[in-house]
Structure formats: C-alpha cells, structure tokens
Design a protein around this motif. Structure first.
Motif, PDB file in Angstrom:
ATOM      1  N   VAL A 174      20.258  45.195  35.700  1.00 57.66           N
ATOM      2  CA  VAL A 174      20.443  44.376  36.896  1.00 57.66           C
ATOM      3  C   VAL A 174      21.484  43.302  36.602  1.00 57.66           C
ATOM      4  O   VAL A 174      22.360  43.018  37.429  1.00 57.66           O
ATOM      5  CB  VAL A 174      19.103  43.738  37.339  1.00 57.66           C
ATOM      6  N   TRP A 175      21.431  42.712  35.423  1.00 57.35           N
ATOM      7  CA  TRP A 175      22.405  41.685  35.047  1.00 57.35           C
ATOM      8  C   TRP A 175      23.811  42.265  34.953  1.00 57.35           C
ATOM      9  O   TRP A 175      24.785  41.608  35.303  1.00 57.35           O
ATOM     10  CB  TRP A 175      22.010  41.022  33.736  1.00 57.35           C
ATOM     11  N   PHE A 176      23.917  43.513  34.487  1.00 57.71           N
ATOM     12  CA  PHE A 176      25.239  44.167  34.472  1.00 57.71           C
ATOM     13  C   PHE A 176      25.794  44.226  35.894  1.00 57.71           C
ATOM     14  O   PHE A 176      26.976  43.978  36.126  1.00 57.71           O
ATOM     15  CB  PHE A 176      25.153  45.587  33.901  1.00 57.71           C
ATOM     16  N   GLU A 177      24.924  44.552  36.846  1.00 62.46           N
ATOM     17  CA  GLU A 177      25.371  44.627  38.234  1.00 62.46           C
ATOM     18  C   GLU A 177      25.814  43.261  38.750  1.00 62.46           C
ATOM     19  O   GLU A 177      26.819  43.149  39.459  1.00 62.46           O
ATOM     20  CB  GLU A 177      24.265  45.188  39.128  1.00 62.46           C
ATOM     21  N   ILE A 178      25.092  42.229  38.384  1.00 61.91           N
ATOM     22  CA  ILE A 178      25.489  40.867  38.770  1.00 61.91           C
ATOM     23  C   ILE A 178      26.875  40.567  38.209  1.00 61.91           C
ATOM     24  O   ILE A 178      27.757  40.067  38.915  1.00 61.91           O
ATOM     25  CB  ILE A 178      24.454  39.836  38.275  1.00 61.91           C
ATOM     26  N   LYS A 230      38.987  38.735  44.932  1.00 61.39           N
ATOM     27  CA  LYS A 230      38.732  38.506  46.365  1.00 61.39           C
ATOM     28  C   LYS A 230      38.249  39.795  47.031  1.00 61.39           C
ATOM     29  O   LYS A 230      38.635  40.144  48.134  1.00 61.39           O
ATOM     30  CB  LYS A 230      39.985  37.981  47.090  1.00 61.39           C
ATOM     31  N   MET A 231      37.401  40.522  46.308  1.00 62.99           N
ATOM     32  CA  MET A 231      36.898  41.823  46.766  1.00 62.99           C
ATOM     33  C   MET A 231      35.398  41.851  46.480  1.00 62.99           C
ATOM     34  O   MET A 231      34.954  41.325  45.464  1.00 62.99           O
ATOM     35  CB  MET A 231      37.613  42.928  45.987  1.00 62.99           C
ATOM     36  N   ASP A 232      34.638  42.439  47.373  1.00 66.15           N
ATOM     37  CA  ASP A 232      33.225  42.631  47.090  1.00 66.15           C
ATOM     38  C   ASP A 232      32.805  44.046  47.496  1.00 66.15           C
ATOM     39  O   ASP A 232      33.553  44.769  48.143  1.00 66.15           O
ATOM     40  CB  ASP A 232      32.350  41.560  47.739  1.00 66.15           C
ATOM     41  N   LYS A 257      30.729  45.035  49.642  1.00 64.66           N
ATOM     42  CA  LYS A 257      30.652  45.227  51.092  1.00 64.66           C
ATOM     43  C   LYS A 257      32.010  45.653  51.645  1.00 64.66           C
ATOM     44  O   LYS A 257      32.093  46.572  52.465  1.00 64.66           O
ATOM     45  CB  LYS A 257      30.176  43.922  51.746  1.00 64.66           C
ATOM     46  N   GLU A 258      33.076  45.005  51.170  1.00 62.00           N
ATOM     47  CA  GLU A 258      34.422  45.386  51.619  1.00 62.00           C
ATOM     48  C   GLU A 258      34.746  46.812  51.229  1.00 62.00           C
ATOM     49  O   GLU A 258      35.342  47.563  52.005  1.00 62.00           O
ATOM     50  CB  GLU A 258      35.470  44.464  51.008  1.00 62.00           C
ATOM     51  N   LEU A 259      34.395  47.185  50.011  1.00 62.14           N
ATOM     52  CA  LEU A 259      34.650  48.558  49.570  1.00 62.14           C
ATOM     53  C   LEU A 259      33.884  49.549  50.446  1.00 62.14           C
ATOM     54  O   LEU A 259      34.432  50.567  50.862  1.00 62.14           O
ATOM     55  CB  LEU A 259      34.263  48.736  48.098  1.00 62.14           C
ATOM     56  N   GLU A 260      32.624  49.240  50.717  1.00 56.70           N
ATOM     57  CA  GLU A 260      31.825  50.119  51.569  1.00 56.70           C
ATOM     58  C   GLU A 260      32.428  50.226  52.968  1.00 56.70           C
ATOM     59  O   GLU A 260      32.425  51.301  53.563  1.00 56.70           O
ATOM     60  CB  GLU A 260      30.383  49.624  51.639  1.00 56.70           C
ATOM     61  N   ASP A 261      32.952  49.103  53.475  1.00 57.35           N
ATOM     62  CA  ASP A 261      33.601  49.129  54.788  1.00 57.35           C
ATOM     63  C   ASP A 261      34.830  50.040  54.779  1.00 57.35           C
ATOM     64  O   ASP A 261      35.228  50.561  55.820  1.00 57.35           O
ATOM     65  CB  ASP A 261      34.012  47.715  55.219  1.00 57.35           C
ATOM     66  N   GLU A 262      35.430  50.226  53.613  1.00 55.48           N
ATOM     67  CA  GLU A 262      36.592  51.114  53.459  1.00 55.48           C
ATOM     68  C   GLU A 262      36.172  52.544  53.074  1.00 55.48           C
ATOM     69  O   GLU A 262      37.004  53.351  52.679  1.00 55.48           O
ATOM     70  CB  GLU A 262      37.539  50.558  52.388  1.00 55.48           C
ATOM     71  N   ASN A 263      34.844  52.830  53.169  1.00 55.63           N
ATOM     72  CA  ASN A 263      34.298  54.142  52.819  1.00 55.63           C
ATOM     73  C   ASN A 263      34.469  54.453  51.324  1.00 55.63           C
ATOM     74  O   ASN A 263      34.757  55.585  50.928  1.00 55.63           O
ATOM     75  CB  ASN A 263      34.904  55.255  53.685  1.00 55.63           C
TER      76      ASN A 263
END
Length: 140
Positions: free
Chosen positions: A27-31, A41-43, A45-51
């Motif tokens: 879990v810490w690796f994911e954090i 400046k990327m998260d 959620k943005e990647l998911e929005d771009e499929n």
C-alpha cells in the motif's frame, strides 16, 4: 528523480506483535507511486480519464527491519525503467527518526486500456512519456 513521501504508521496497520503487517508495504508503494506522478502534474484519475490504466504485473519486497506503530516513514520512489508498454518503479521505506532502511521493493506495470489491451503510451501522451523518461537518470 526521487519522490519522497512521509507518512505516519497507523495502529490499524499493525499485527498482533505491534509490527506493521507486511502487506501494508505494498500500500505504501502505491502511495509513493501516486505522489511520484504528482511531480509531473499527473494523477491516476487523469490517466483513467484518458483510458489508460497501470495494473501491477509484478511486485516484490525485501524486508530488512520492522516498522512499528507511530513510526514516521519516508517512502522514496523512483522510476527505474520505461520501455515499450512497461515501466518499473523501485522503492525504499526508511524510518525517518534514524534514517534506517526498513524495506526495499519494486513494482512492474503495463500501460493498458480499460479493456486491458496494451497501449502505446509514448504515442498517446508523448509529453508525459518524455518527462517520465527524463526522470530516469540519463533517460532510457
């Protein structure tokens, strides 16, 4: 480039011996990975929005010393490989008060669509690809 994220361990993360349960390191690796992407400046959620999804396809952790309840830890995250549809992150988990290395690990990911088909991330988001590539010492 190395991202450093500081968190404090929580009681709920401990096992019966008062030691942080081993699965929490993942879990810490994911954090750490999430905060690494924020440097660009990327998260997620943005990647998911771009499929674009980044499922973990391989993971490993070497435990060196135990983290305990209420320790402040530093999650050091760096991108170590970016090639084709795959990327690899490495991590160091360090106890902040004495700078002791507690664990080190890695996660391997693939760039895929929501349908789990490999995607050419370099072509889809060339500016992000280039920034990620430059974050690796000397690039790939």
């Amino acid at each position: 480039m190395i991202s450093e994220t500081v968190i404090r361990t929580r009681y709920a993360e401990t096992d019966q011996m008062g030691i942080i349960y081993h699965a929490n390191y993942f879990v810490w690796f994911e954090i750490g990975r999430t905060e690494f992407f924020r440097l660009f400046k990327m998260d997620y959620k943005e990647l998911e929005d771009e499929n674009i999804l980044l499922p973990v396809i391989d993971v490993g952790c070497k435990y060196i010393q135990s983290a305990k309840y209420d320790d402040e830890i530093i999650i050091k995250t760096k991108l170590t490989k970016l090639r084709g549809v795959k990327l690899i992150f490495s991590y160091e988990i360090i106890r902040k008060k004495d700078n002791v290395l507690l664990a080190e690990g890695y996660t391997k990911h693939a760039f895929v669509t929501k349908e789990l088909k490999p995607i050419n991330f370099k072509k889809k988001m060339p500016h992000v690809w280039e920034a990620l590539n430059q974050s690796i010492e000397g690039g790939n």
